[in-house]
Structure formats: C-alpha cells, structure tokens
Design a protein around this motif. Structure first.
Motif, mmCIF file in Angstrom:
data_model
loop_
_atom_site.group_PDB
_atom_site.id
_atom_site.type_symbol
_atom_site.label_atom_id
_atom_site.label_comp_id
_atom_site.label_asym_id
_atom_site.label_seq_id
_atom_site.Cartn_x
_atom_site.Cartn_y
_atom_site.Cartn_z
ATOM 1 N N THR A 101 26.376 -42.546 82.468
ATOM 2 C CA THR A 101 25.517 -43.056 84.160
ATOM 3 C C THR A 101 25.098 -42.370 84.031
ATOM 4 O OG1 THR A 101 28.241 -43.311 84.421
ATOM 5 C CG2 THR A 101 26.448 -43.793 86.530
ATOM 6 N N ALA A 245 29.773 -45.823 95.298
ATOM 7 C CA ALA A 245 30.070 -46.795 94.487
ATOM 8 C C ALA A 245 28.972 -47.495 93.266
ATOM 9 C CB ALA A 245 30.505 -48.031 95.290
ATOM 10 N N SER A 246 27.410 -46.660 94.285
ATOM 11 C CA SER A 246 25.932 -47.417 93.913
ATOM 12 C C SER A 246 25.864 -46.092 92.495
ATOM 13 C CB SER A 246 25.199 -47.021 94.751
ATOM 14 O OG SER A 246 25.118 -45.842 95.382
ATOM 15 N N ARG A 248 28.475 -44.728 90.804
ATOM 16 C CA ARG A 248 28.897 -45.243 89.688
ATOM 17 C C ARG A 248 28.832 -46.290 88.342
ATOM 18 N NH1 ARG A 248 35.466 -46.363 89.919
ATOM 19 N NH2 ARG A 248 34.747 -48.138 91.115
ATOM 20 N N ARG A 249 28.172 -47.199 89.365
ATOM 21 C CA ARG A 249 28.471 -48.697 89.047
ATOM 22 C C ARG A 249 27.048 -48.288 87.369
ATOM 23 N NH1 ARG A 249 26.192 -50.897 92.960
ATOM 24 N NH2 ARG A 249 27.902 -50.899 93.616
ATOM 25 N N SER A 266 35.462 -49.683 82.362
ATOM 26 C CA SER A 266 35.002 -49.022 82.809
ATOM 27 C C SER A 266 35.467 -47.529 82.313
ATOM 28 C CB SER A 266 36.009 -48.741 84.251
ATOM 29 O OG SER A 266 37.112 -48.223 83.681
#
Length: 469
Positions: A101, A245-246, A248-249, A266
């Motif tokens: 990530t 969340a940004s 993790r995206r 995911s």
C-alpha cells in the motif's frame, strides 16, 4: 475410508505434532487456557467453513463480523471513527499489504523503507515481493530502534522512502521501539509510519504503564495486530488498520479488463474461508475487554515470574528485560542453547532457539501465554535441570575446519548435488538421500549457527524443497 477411519487417521498423524494446548509449547501457538473459547471457535469454524470472503455482498455476515472486529480494535487502540481496517490471514499478510500500500501510494522509482534491524522478517519478504529496498538500521541501546540513525537514513534516501516501521514489541528481543519519537520524525516529513503490533497489539491495551505506541500517537498511519496470538483465536486471523480510508485505498486491487467477473480484493487472497473470521469474532465476543484484561494480567505476571527465575539460574541471563510476554534467554560459555532446547523437549517443553546475529550469540526465545503462566514454577524446574545436564555434557563442538568451510561457502555457486552433501553433513539427510528431521536438533542447529545468513537461507530452502517433494 469410513468417517471413523478418517478421523482415526487424523488423530494418529496428529500424535507427532507439538501440543497446542496446556502451555508447554512456547512458540508458534497461543493458549488462553479457556476451554469454552476453544469450543466456540471450533463450532464457528465448522459453521462458516464453506463461506467465501471473496465477495462481501454474497456473505454479508462476514462483512458485519469484520466490521465488529475492526470496531473492537479501534476502541482499544485509541483510533477514532476514521480508522479503517481489514481482516487478513496473519501478520505476514498484514505486513505485506502495509508495504504494498505504501509503495503504490508513493509511486516513486526505486522505493525504499527504513526499519530497525530487529524488524520482523516479513518486511524482508515484502521487500522481495514488491521491489522495495529494505534499509535496516542497526538498533541502539536495549535493542530498540535508534531514532537518530533512522532519521539519518530517512534523510539520506529522501523521496525514495515510502514507509518507516517500528515494532511493539520486536520478536527477537521482546522490547518496544520508541514509536512516539519515530512518529515525530515521520510526521514532520509526511511519511507513513507502520507499527508492527502483531504480538503486542492485544496485550499493550491492558498493560499498565505501556509507552505510547498506537493511534494515540500522532503520525502512526497503520498498525498490524494478530488476533490468532493474544486474542487467542484460531489461526489465521490478523488485522491491518489504517488511520483513515485514504491511506488504505491503494491496498485494494480491482481488475475488469478480462472476460470474467470484475475482480475486487482487499487482501492478497481472493478466495478466503470465512471460518477463521467467524471463529475470531466468536472468541472476541466471548472473552470481551474485561476477559482480555484478566488474561493479560495473568500473562504478564507469569512473564515476570519467569524472567526473575531465569535471572536467578546459574549459566543463564536475560538478553533484555521483557516489555510484554516474550522472554529471550542468553547463556554463558558453559552451556549452549541448542542442547538446552533438546533437553527441554525431552522434558515435555518446546522452546525456540534463535541463531546468532552479527556479534550476538544464539539464544532461547520463550513466548508466554495465559495458559503457560500457572506452569512457570514447573517450567523453571525443567529448565534448571536441563541447564545442569547441559553443563555436564558441555557445549556442542563444531570442527573448526567445518565451521570455516560453512563460513566461506557461496550459495550461488552450489548445485543440487552440493546441497545434498551439505544436508547430509548437517544431519538432515536420511537413508537413500531423502531428507529427514533428526530426533536431536541440537547438533544440526549448532552447525547451521556457524554459517552466515545467506548460507543458512540456502540450506533451509534446499531442505524444504526436498522435504516437500
């Protein structure tokens, strides 16, 4: 085969394995000592074994349980509503995803991550898989991350740095890195900081006087926490949490440019059984925060009792005073850890030897769980008897010429025939050239210990390759 025959055969094959309950295996397994937790977990696995986490719309119950586990973790790790998480198959997958990530989010050429030299080997695996340079900085006093040295490495690498990591605690020494100081460095430079709390993540929330280490520290961007360790759930369930969340995206993968269904994942896995997730949810709901607080208290009390007993034992010393539940034991020159390990197994206890690293000699690694705590006096009796017997036998002697040969081997130049010879030399070859695990691993470990890391790696790969043919 009939069902009865199948189960009998499974039971027979299981007889040669290490025990997973009773607290006598001080590595690989974690035992709460709660029979009801084990039973509810087994039933949950059976109930959800056929479900598939590939499509969350097909099995919404899995999605809801994942949300519950993330919510529970968020509440104990000082995370706000913006913290998001994913259930993975274990700590290694959580770490792999954290590195992947960070790499994809940065989008730089020749990406690098800066870590202390004590970071878990899963980061090296991630570096190998994802083409991220692993810059391992030697640790400082107490085997903890050297913030000044890591800062120098970060600034030297500049824009190539996509991730910085720390351990709470480190596996090899059981101590907590200075997360707050590292976070100040990464926050100032706009870098991601991952905290590997695979071991400590379900202990530290209930540990009195624990240093700041989780989302309460500004600048911590992600955490990995294994539930199949001190949440005492079945293997394999871990959580990877991101501060929002940004962050993790980029972890998600989607692919629509083919004739089949649009793949959306995911995690590294696509198909994944809902059994472990359901079992983790069931166990966490059963034990709850108050139950975990009690289990942590018992575990830490047992760890302190064990550490004190080791310090009072002739020929032994603590490599570091444990910060959580991992105890690392060194010896003097009168005994060796590999003999002690074999003798402890004779007495019904499995302890894990760790090979030498740099200037540090080999040591014994002990993982304490709640089920072990009550047996610490019995364990210490067995350990002292094993140490006394090891002192009578004396340390394992490796022929100097053999040690010199092992130290100078270049694994890149060895062929299969040479590896077969090495396996035989190490005592890992059985009759007819087939590999075999010897009853006494001490002499094998002592020989492997004198080899440099790259030779050890090549030898173990050759062993595994032949073992699984």
């Amino acid at each position: 085969m009939s069902p009865e025959q199948v189960l009998a055969e499974l039971a027979a094959r299981r007889e040669g394995d290490l025990p997973t309950h009773g607290g006598r295996t001080l590595a690989y397994v974690y035992d709460s000592g709660l029979a009801e937790a084990d039973e509810v977990a087994r039933q949950a696995v059976a109930m959800y074994a056929a479900t598939n986490g590939l499509d969350p719309t097909a099995f919404p119950s899995l999605l809801s349980m994942e949300a519950d586990l993330v919510g529970f973790a968020r509440s104990i790790l000082h995370g706000g509503d913006e913290v998001v998480g994913t259930v993975t198959s274990g700590g290694t997958e959580s770490i792999l995803l954290a590195v992947q990530t960070a790499r994809d989010a940065a989008g730089v050429e020749r990406p690098a991550m800066v870590v202390p030299s004590t970071i878990h080997a899963a980061f090296a695996k991630a570096a190998h898989y994802f083409g991220v340079e692993l810059v391992a900085v030697p640790v400082g006093a107490g085997h903890r991350a050297d913030v000044a040295a890591m800062t120098e490495a970060i600034d030297r690498l500049g824009d190539r740095v996509v991730l910085v990591a720390a351990s709470t605690p480190s596996y090899a020494h059981g101590v907590i890195d200075p997360v707050e100081e590292l976070a100040a460095v990464t926050r100032e430079r706009g870098l991601r900081l991952h905290v590997d709390a695979c071991i400590g993540g379900w202990i530290l929330p209930w540990t009195p006087d624990a240093p700041p280490w989780d989302f309460a520290v500004p600048g911590v961007t992600s955490l990995s926490v294994d539930l199949h360790k001190y949440a005492y759930t079945p293997k394999g369930v871990s959580l990877l949490l991101h501060a929002d969340a940004s962050l993790r995206r980029p972890q998600f993968f989607a692919h629509a440019d083919w004739p089949g269904y649009t793949m959306l994942n995911s995690t590294t896995q696509s198909t994944k059984s809902g059994g472990p997730l359901a079992a983790a949810w069931a166990v966490v709901q059963l034990i709850g925060a108050d139950g975990y607080r009690d289990l942590v208290r018992r575990t830490l009390d047992g760890t302190r009792e064990l550490a004190d007993g080791i310090e009072a034992t002739e020929h032994l010393h603590l490599v570091e005073r444990p910060d959580t539940s991992l105890v690392v034991v060194g010896t003097d020159d009168a005994v060796d850890v590999f003999t002690i390990s074999d003798l402890m197994l004779d007495r019904g206890w499995f302890v894990q030897p760790q090979m030498r690293f740099g200037d540090e000699p080999a040591n014994l690694h002990l993982t304490i769980s709640a089920a072990t705590a009550a047996s610490v006096p019995e364990f210490l009796d067995a350990l002292r008897a094993s140490v006394a017997q090891a002192a009578e036998q004396g340390p394992i002697h490796i022929d100097p010429l053999l040690a010199e040969a092992a130290a100078t081997l270049d694994p890149d130049t060895l062929d299969d025939e040479a590896f077969d010879g090495l396996l035989a030399l190490a005592g890992l070859a059985g009759e007819g050239g087939e590999v075999a695990v010897p009853e006494r691993l001490g002499p094998v470990n002592a020989l492997v210990d004198v080899a440099p890391p790259r030779v050890r790696e090549a030898l173990m790969i050759a062993f595994l390759d032949r073992l699984t043919r």
